[in-house]
Design a protein around this motif. Structure first.
Motif, PDB file in Angstrom:
ATOM      1  N   UNK A  87       0.836  -1.193   0.000  1.00 14.64           N
ATOM      2  CA  UNK A  87       0.000   0.000   0.000  1.00 14.64           C
ATOM      3  C   UNK A  87       0.872   1.244   0.000  1.00 14.64           C
ATOM      4  N   UNK A  88       0.252   2.346  -0.385  1.00 16.70           N
ATOM      5  CA  UNK A  88       0.841   3.657  -0.175  1.00 16.70           C
ATOM      6  C   UNK A  88       0.099   4.292   0.988  1.00 16.70           C
ATOM      7  N   UNK A  89       0.833   5.024   1.821  1.00 22.79           N
ATOM      8  CA  UNK A  89       0.237   5.586   3.032  1.00 22.79           C
ATOM      9  C   UNK A  89       0.473   7.089   3.040  1.00 22.79           C
ATOM     10  N   UNK A  90      -0.606   7.853   3.160  1.00 24.73           N
ATOM     11  CA  UNK A  90      -0.502   9.296   3.345  1.00 24.73           C
ATOM     12  C   UNK A  90      -0.837   9.624   4.787  1.00 24.73           C
ATOM     13  N   UNK A  91       0.151  10.171   5.504  1.00 23.80           N
ATOM     14  CA  UNK A  91      -0.066  10.587   6.890  1.00 23.80           C
ATOM     15  C   UNK A  91      -0.530  12.043   6.862  1.00 23.80           C
ATOM     16  N   UNK A  92      -1.804  12.277   7.112  1.00 24.14           N
ATOM     17  CA  UNK A  92      -2.334  13.634   7.040  1.00 24.14           C
ATOM     18  C   UNK A  92      -3.005  14.072   8.340  1.00 24.14           C
ATOM     19  N   UNK A  93      -2.696  13.383   9.425  1.00 23.03           N
ATOM     20  CA  UNK A  93      -3.201  13.763  10.740  1.00 23.03           C
ATOM     21  C   UNK A  93      -2.012  14.082  11.643  1.00 23.03           C
ATOM     22  N   UNK A  94      -2.135  15.124  12.448  1.00 25.73           N
ATOM     23  CA  UNK A  94      -1.025  15.635  13.244  1.00 25.73           C
ATOM     24  C   UNK A  94      -1.175  15.304  14.717  1.00 25.73           C
ATOM     25  N   UNK A  95      -0.024  15.229  15.392  1.00 23.36           N
ATOM     26  CA  UNK A  95      -0.007  15.155  16.832  1.00 23.36           C
ATOM     27  C   UNK A  95       0.245  16.535  17.404  1.00 23.36           C
ATOM     28  N   UNK A  96       0.769  16.580  18.613  1.00 23.03           N
ATOM     29  CA  UNK A  96       1.169  17.838  19.247  1.00 23.03           C
ATOM     30  C   UNK A  96       2.591  17.684  19.755  1.00 23.03           C
ATOM     31  N   UNK A  97       3.178  18.786  20.207  1.00 25.42           N
ATOM     32  CA  UNK A  97       4.544  18.724  20.727  1.00 25.42           C
ATOM     33  C   UNK A  97       4.647  17.718  21.861  1.00 25.42           C
ATOM     34  N   UNK A  98       3.694  17.714  22.751  1.00 24.02           N
ATOM     35  CA  UNK A  98       3.727  16.821  23.917  1.00 24.02           C
ATOM     36  C   UNK A  98       3.088  15.470  23.646  1.00 24.02           C
ATOM     37  N   UNK A  99       2.357  15.336  22.536  1.00 23.79           N
ATOM     38  CA  UNK A  99       1.648  14.089  22.248  1.00 23.79           C
ATOM     39  C   UNK A  99       1.690  13.801  20.750  1.00 23.79           C
ATOM     40  N   UNK A 100       2.853  13.402  20.232  1.00 24.71           N
ATOM     41  CA  UNK A 100       2.943  13.090  18.798  1.00 24.71           C
ATOM     42  C   UNK A 100       2.169  11.824  18.463  1.00 24.71           C
ATOM     43  N   UNK A 101       1.862  11.654  17.187  1.00 27.79           N
ATOM     44  CA  UNK A 101       1.341  10.374  16.695  1.00 27.79           C
ATOM     45  C   UNK A 101       2.538   9.544  16.246  1.00 27.79           C
ATOM     46  N   UNK A 102       2.638   8.320  16.755  1.00 28.43           N
ATOM     47  CA  UNK A 102       3.769   7.451  16.447  1.00 28.43           C
ATOM     48  C   UNK A 102       3.288   6.224  15.687  1.00 28.43           C
ATOM     49  N   UNK A 103       3.959   5.917  14.584  1.00 28.30           N
ATOM     50  CA  UNK A 103       3.704   4.694  13.810  1.00 28.30           C
ATOM     51  C   UNK A 103       4.934   3.814  13.962  1.00 28.30           C
ATOM     52  N   UNK A 104       4.779   2.643  14.539  1.00 29.99           N
ATOM     53  CA  UNK A 104       5.926   1.807  14.884  1.00 29.99           C
ATOM     54  C   UNK A 104       5.763   0.401  14.326  1.00 29.99           C
ATOM     55  N   UNK A 105       6.779  -0.068  13.610  1.00 28.11           N
ATOM     56  CA  UNK A 105       6.796  -1.444  13.124  1.00 28.11           C
ATOM     57  C   UNK A 105       7.220  -2.373  14.249  1.00 28.11           C
ATOM     58  N   UNK A 106       6.439  -3.403  14.497  1.00 26.49           N
ATOM     59  CA  UNK A 106       6.741  -4.371  15.547  1.00 26.49           C
ATOM     60  C   UNK A 106       7.510  -5.531  14.903  1.00 26.49           C
ATOM     61  N   UNK A 107       8.752  -5.278  14.526  1.00 27.01           N
ATOM     62  CA  UNK A 107       9.570  -6.330  13.923  1.00 27.01           C
ATOM     63  C   UNK A 107      10.002  -7.332  14.993  1.00 27.01           C
ATOM     64  N   UNK A 108      10.169  -8.576  14.578  1.00 26.98           N
ATOM     65  CA  UNK A 108      10.517  -9.632  15.532  1.00 26.98           C
ATOM     66  C   UNK A 108      11.218 -10.753  14.786  1.00 26.98           C
ATOM     67  N   UNK A 109      11.750 -11.750  15.501  1.00 23.19           N
ATOM     68  CA  UNK A 109      12.347 -12.902  14.808  1.00 23.19           C
ATOM     69  C   UNK A 109      11.364 -13.628  13.904  1.00 23.19           C
TER      70      UNK A 109
END
Length: 321
Positions: A87-109
């Motif tokens: 897929x292609x992903x457009x991130x168009x929603x914002x966080x704040x200085x104290x509360x950013x939006x985080x996208x994290x890959x849960x990589x594992x063995x």
């Protein structure tokens, strides 16, 4: 021989001798979610264990990253589980200085999070447009076209961390910072291009970008008309091309503690480049000198490009003459 494989993730830093510093057709859009996002601080995406009417909870994860991105709120972390996400992903929603939006890959063995998935995606994989306070961590992103793989446009306080970015079709730049973006950090990321391309391009009008701790193979760092850019702690390995280029008017640039190798020649037989001026390790234009500093950069002119990945097993041969 080049290996266009998804499994190439690590570049071992090259420790060279100290040197001188010289003067597309888009993929199908992800479906919109049919329910509101989970109300907690974590939102889940799991392509292998999801349903179309999921709500982003651990029990009912979204099927696509785009579905989560469409509803993510400040302070939430989107956890993406291993799998192929074509897929292609457009991130168009914002966080704040104290509360950013985080996208994290849960990589594992058990697997990694791969976005783009080879020939399935011919457009930009990650696009951050007009947003602020967003963190993107740990993804392997690849596309197969002349489009940049990651684009940050008109955005601020963005962090791209721990990514692996690959493009087989010699896009002008794998990661583009553009549109007057500010305070963007690209860190701990592996970037592989197909020769004479920018791994990271900091484009005109961008301010206070930080490019740090990255490993670039067959790619360079370009900074153009981008004041206050910091380029530090990167390993840049390419073949007979400029490694770090500062062009136009980019005053106040800091170029510190980078490891650079630009030798030519076949594997295990490094050679001086036919046109040494093209292989300047670090180039700074006259309009960018004011307030800029370059210090503690290590430049190895006589070590094979491919041998850098094998240094842990044997020392490099001497430079041929």
């Amino acid at each position: 021989m080049r290996r266009p494989a998804w499994s190439l993730f690590v570049v071992v830093p090259l420790l060279g001798a100290a040197g001188l510093v010289g003067s597309v057709a888009p993929a199908t859009a992800a479906p919109a979610p049919t329910a509101t996002t989970a109300s907690g601080t974590e939102v889940y995406v799991n392509q292998k264990d999801c349903t179309p009417d999921a709500d982003g909870t651990m029990a009912e994860p979204y099927c696509t990253i785009g579905a989560a991105a469409a509803v993510a709120q400040p302070g939430q972390t989107v956890l993406v589980h291993p799998g192929d996400y074509p897929e292609t992903v457009t991130f168009d929603r914002s966080g704040t200085v104290d509360a950013p939006i985080t996208y994290r890959a849960v990589n594992s063995p058990d697997g990694e999070v791969k976005v783009g998935n080879g020939f399935a995606v011919t457009d930009t994989v990650f696009r951050l447009v007009g947003v602020h306070d967003v963190v993107v961590q740990g993804f392997f992103a690849a596309n197969w076209s002349n489009a940049s793989t990651v684009v940050v446009d008109r955005s601020s306080r963005i962090t791209l961390d721990g990514l692996a970015v690959f493009n087989q079709f010699q896009a002008p730049a794998l990661v583009r910072l553009t549109g007057g973006s500010s305070d963007v950090t690209v860190s701990r990321t592996w970037l592989r291009a197909l020769g004479e391309a920018a791994g990271v391009a900091v484009e005109p009008g961008v301010t206070r970008a930080v490019i740090t701790g990255n490993a670039l193979e067959d790619a360079r760092i370009d900074v153009t008309d981008a004041p206050g850019t910091v380029v530090t702690g990167n390993t840049v390995v390419n073949e007979c091309d400029v490694a770090i280029r500062v062009a136009g008017a980019s005053p106040g640039v800091r170029l510190h503690n980078n490891i650079v190798q630009t030798a030519g020649g076949p594997e295990y037989d490094p050679q001086p480049c036919d046109a040494p001026s093209r292989a300047t390790a670090i180039s700074v234009a006259a309009g960018s000198i004011a307030g800029s500093t370059a210090d503690h950069n290590l430049i190895g002119p006589c070590t094979s490009r491919r041998h850098a990945r094998r240094r842990v097993r044997r020392p490099p041969p001497p430079c041929s003459t």
